[in-house]
Enzyme design. Structure first.
Site, PDB file in Angstrom:
ATOM      1  N   ASN A  51      47.502  45.956  37.665  1.00 58.99           N
ATOM      2  CA  ASN A  51      47.391  46.350  36.262  1.00 58.99           C
ATOM      3  C   ASN A  51      46.258  45.524  35.662  1.00 58.99           C
ATOM      4  OD1 ASN A  51      47.662  46.842  33.557  1.00 58.99           O
ATOM      5  ND2 ASN A  51      49.608  45.747  33.324  1.00 58.99           N
ATOM      6  N   TRP A  52      45.129  46.186  35.395  1.00 57.76           N
ATOM      7  CA  TRP A  52      43.952  45.431  34.952  1.00 57.76           C
ATOM      8  C   TRP A  52      43.946  45.165  33.444  1.00 57.76           C
ATOM      9  CZ3 TRP A  52      39.754  48.409  38.272  1.00 57.76           C
ATOM     10  CH2 TRP A  52      39.913  48.039  39.610  1.00 57.76           C
ATOM     11  N   LYS A  53      44.910  45.677  32.748  1.00 56.63           N
ATOM     12  CA  LYS A  53      45.027  45.424  31.304  1.00 56.63           C
ATOM     13  C   LYS A  53      43.671  45.670  30.615  1.00 56.63           C
ATOM     14  CE  LYS A  53      48.623  42.186  32.430  1.00 56.63           C
ATOM     15  NZ  LYS A  53      49.577  41.234  31.987  1.00 56.63           N
ATOM     16  N   HIS A 137      55.325  49.156  29.625  1.00 51.20           N
ATOM     17  CA  HIS A 137      54.984  47.767  29.965  1.00 51.20           C
ATOM     18  C   HIS A 137      55.424  46.861  28.816  1.00 51.20           C
ATOM     19  CE1 HIS A 137      52.652  44.186  30.855  1.00 51.20           C
ATOM     20  NE2 HIS A 137      52.565  44.631  32.095  1.00 51.20           N
ATOM     21  N   GLU A 139      54.071  44.424  27.426  1.00 51.13           N
ATOM     22  CA  GLU A 139      53.055  44.140  26.405  1.00 51.13           C
ATOM     23  C   GLU A 139      52.991  45.266  25.387  1.00 51.13           C
ATOM     24  OE1 GLU A 139      49.864  43.151  29.082  1.00 51.13           O
ATOM     25  OE2 GLU A 139      50.891  41.273  29.556  1.00 51.13           O
ATOM     26  N   GLU A 209      59.941  43.762  35.522  1.00 56.46           N
ATOM     27  CA  GLU A 209      59.007  42.722  35.106  1.00 56.46           C
ATOM     28  C   GLU A 209      59.657  41.846  34.042  1.00 56.46           C
ATOM     29  OE1 GLU A 209      54.732  43.907  36.032  1.00 56.46           O
ATOM     30  OE2 GLU A 209      55.166  44.676  34.056  1.00 56.46           O
ATOM     31  N   GLY A 215      52.238  36.796  33.228  1.00 56.27           N
ATOM     32  CA  GLY A 215      51.070  36.030  32.788  1.00 56.27           C
ATOM     33  C   GLY A 215      51.372  34.582  32.490  1.00 56.27           C
ATOM     34  N   SER A 255      53.634  37.254  37.500  1.00 62.44           N
ATOM     35  CA  SER A 255      52.953  36.136  38.167  1.00 62.44           C
ATOM     36  C   SER A 255      53.017  36.220  39.694  1.00 62.44           C
ATOM     37  CB  SER A 255      53.501  34.793  37.659  1.00 62.44           C
ATOM     38  OG  SER A 255      53.259  34.668  36.271  1.00 62.44           O
ATOM     39  N   GLY A 276      49.264  41.655  37.504  1.00 60.98           N
ATOM     40  CA  GLY A 276      48.231  41.578  36.474  1.00 60.98           C
ATOM     41  C   GLY A 276      47.108  40.662  36.932  1.00 60.98           C
ATOM     42  N   GLY A 277      47.185  39.394  36.520  1.00 62.21           N
ATOM     43  CA  GLY A 277      46.109  38.421  36.740  1.00 62.21           C
ATOM     44  C   GLY A 277      45.541  38.415  38.154  1.00 62.21           C
TER      45      GLY A 277
HETATM   46  C1  PEP Z   1      51.674  42.730  34.552  1.00 60.02           C
HETATM   47  O1  PEP Z   1      50.780  42.804  33.751  1.00 60.02           O
HETATM   48  O2  PEP Z   1      52.330  43.738  34.799  1.00 60.02           O
HETATM   49  C2  PEP Z   1      51.913  41.438  35.216  1.00 60.02           C
HETATM   50  C3  PEP Z   1      52.951  41.342  35.989  1.00 60.02           C
HETATM   51  O3  PEP Z   1      51.024  40.430  34.950  1.00 60.02           O
HETATM   52  P1  PEP Z   1      50.875  39.039  35.783  1.00 60.02           P
HETATM   53  O4  PEP Z   1      50.862  39.389  37.243  1.00 60.02           O
HETATM   54  O5  PEP Z   1      49.596  38.450  35.325  1.00 60.02           O
HETATM   55  O6  PEP Z   1      52.064  38.207  35.432  1.00 60.02           O
END
Ligand code: PEP
Length: 294
Positions: A51-53, A137, A139, A209, A215, A255, A276-277
Site C-alpha cells: 500500500n503506497w499511500k 483502511h 487511515e 490491520e 506505521g 509494520s 505500507g512503509g
Molecule cells: C498499511 O498501510 O496498510 C500498513 C500496514 O502500513 P505499515 O506497513 O507502514 O505499518
C-alpha cells in the site's frame, strides 16, 4: 510428526493407498484435513500487497513496477499486488500489463458517477486497469470518518464493477487494551460485509490491520495476529459457511518488514501481508515477496 505431516500421512493412507479401511480417525481429523488440503491445493495462495499511500510520482511508480516484475514472475508461491496513488494507477497498470503484478487502488466511491468532488468510481478504477481496491483502511476510517456503512457500499460497488476488494479491519490500541478487539472486529466485519452472498465473499480478501501497529514499528506478535485471523475466519464461517471461511485469504498488516515477515507467514492462519512503509523500496519489497518459507 507435526500435525500437518500427520494429516498428510493420514490422507495418503486413507484416500490414496489400498489401506482404505484403516479404522476410526482421530477427533478433528476431517476439519484438519480440509484445512491442510485447502492450503496445499493453493486454495489460499499467499498474497504480498504493498500500500503506497500518498507516495510516488507516476515515474517512480512505473520504475518500481518494472523492477519488481521479474521478482513477481519468479515468485510462484505468492500473488504480488501494489497499491499506487490514484494519479499513478493508469501508468502503473500499463507497466504491469501481462506480468504477475496486480494493481490495487487505495479507495473508491460507491456511486457509478455523480457530483462527488475528489472521488473516483469503481468503473473508473477498472478503466485505469486496476484489479483490486483497498477498502476501509484505518487511515480512511480515522482521517476521513469512513463508517462501516460506507465501507459496505464500497465493497458492493467494487464487486459490481469486477474489482476484488481488500477489506480492512482492525482495532485501536485503546480498544485492544479494554479487551474490545473481538467486538470491534465483529462490528466491522458484519457491518462492512452486510448483504453479501457467499459467492460475493469468495471474491474478497480481508486485511487484519491493528491500528496501533500501522506505521508505528510496533508489530502484533505472530500469535496475536493469528488469534485475530482465527476469530475473523470464525465470523466468516458463521456468516458465509465453511467452504468460504476456509478459502478466504486473511492478510496481516501493521509494520511488516523483511525481518518479521517470515515469522508472521509461518502462521497457518496468516495468508499474506498488506504492507505500507516497507513496500516503498524495491529491495525491501523484493525481500517481502521472497519471505522465508519453511
Ligand atoms: C498499511 O498501510 O496498510 C500498513 C500496514 O502500513 P505499515 O506497513 O507502514 O505499518
Amino acid at each position: 510428526m507435526s500435525w500437518q505431516q500427520n494429516v498428510k500421512f493420514e490422507c495418503y493412507e486413507r484416500f490414496r493407498s489400498p489401506n482404505r479401511n484403516a479404522g476410526p480417525v482421530e477427533p478433528g481429523f476431517y476439519s484438519r484435513a480440509a484445512y491442510f488440503l485447502a492450503r496445499t491445493n493453493n486454495m489460499r495462495k499467499p498474497v504480498i500487497a504493498g500500500n503506497w499511500k500518498m507516495y510516488k510520482t507516476i515515474a517512480e511508480a512505473v520504475d518500481f513496477i518494472e523492477k519488481i516484475k521479474p521478482v513477481a514472475a519468479e515468485a510462484g508461491h505468492c500473488e504480488v499486488i501494489v497499491g499506487p496513488p490514484f494519479t499513478a494507477l493508469s501508468a502503473s497498470a500499463a507497466a504491469a500489463k501481462g506480468s504477475k503484478v496486480s494493481v490495487a487502488a487505495q479507495n473508491c466511491h460507491w456511486d457509478k458517477e455523480g457530483a462527488h468532488t475528489g472521488d473516483i468510481s469503481t468503473g473508473m478504477l477498472r478503466d485505469a486497469g486496476c484489479t483490486h481496491v483497498i477498502i476501509g483502511h484505518s487511515e480512511r476510517r480515522h482521517d476521513c470518518g469512513e463508517t462501516d456503512e460506507q465501507v459496505n457500499k464500497k465493497v458492493k460497488a467494487a464487486l459490481a464493477a469486477g474489482l476484488a476488494p481488500i477489506f480492512c479491519v482492525g482495532e485501536t490500541l485503546a480498544e485492544r487494551e479494554s479487551s474490545e478487539t473481538e467486538k470491534v472486529l465483529e462490528r466491522q466485519f458484519v457491518g462492512g460485509l452486510a448483504g453479501l452472498t457467499p459467492g460475493d465473499f469468495s471474491r474478497i480478501m480481508i486485511a487484519y490491520e491493528p491500528v496501533w501497529a500501522i506505521g508505528t514499528g510496533r508489530t502484533a506478535t505472530p500469535e496475536m495476529a493469528a488469534d485475530a485471523h482465527r476469530f475473523l475466519r470464525g465470523l466468516a464461517r458463521r456468516q458465509f459457511g465453511e467452504q468460504e471461511a476456509n478459502g478466504v485469504r486473511i492478510l496481516y498488516g501493521g509494520s511488516v518488514k523483511p525481518d518479521n515477515v517470515g515469522a508472521l507467514m509461518a502462521q497457518e492462519e496468516i495468508d499474506g501481508a498488506l504492507v505500507g512503509g516497507a513496500s516503498l523500496k524495491v529491495d525491501s519489497f523484493r525481500a517481502l515477496v521472497n519471505y522465508p518459507r519453511g
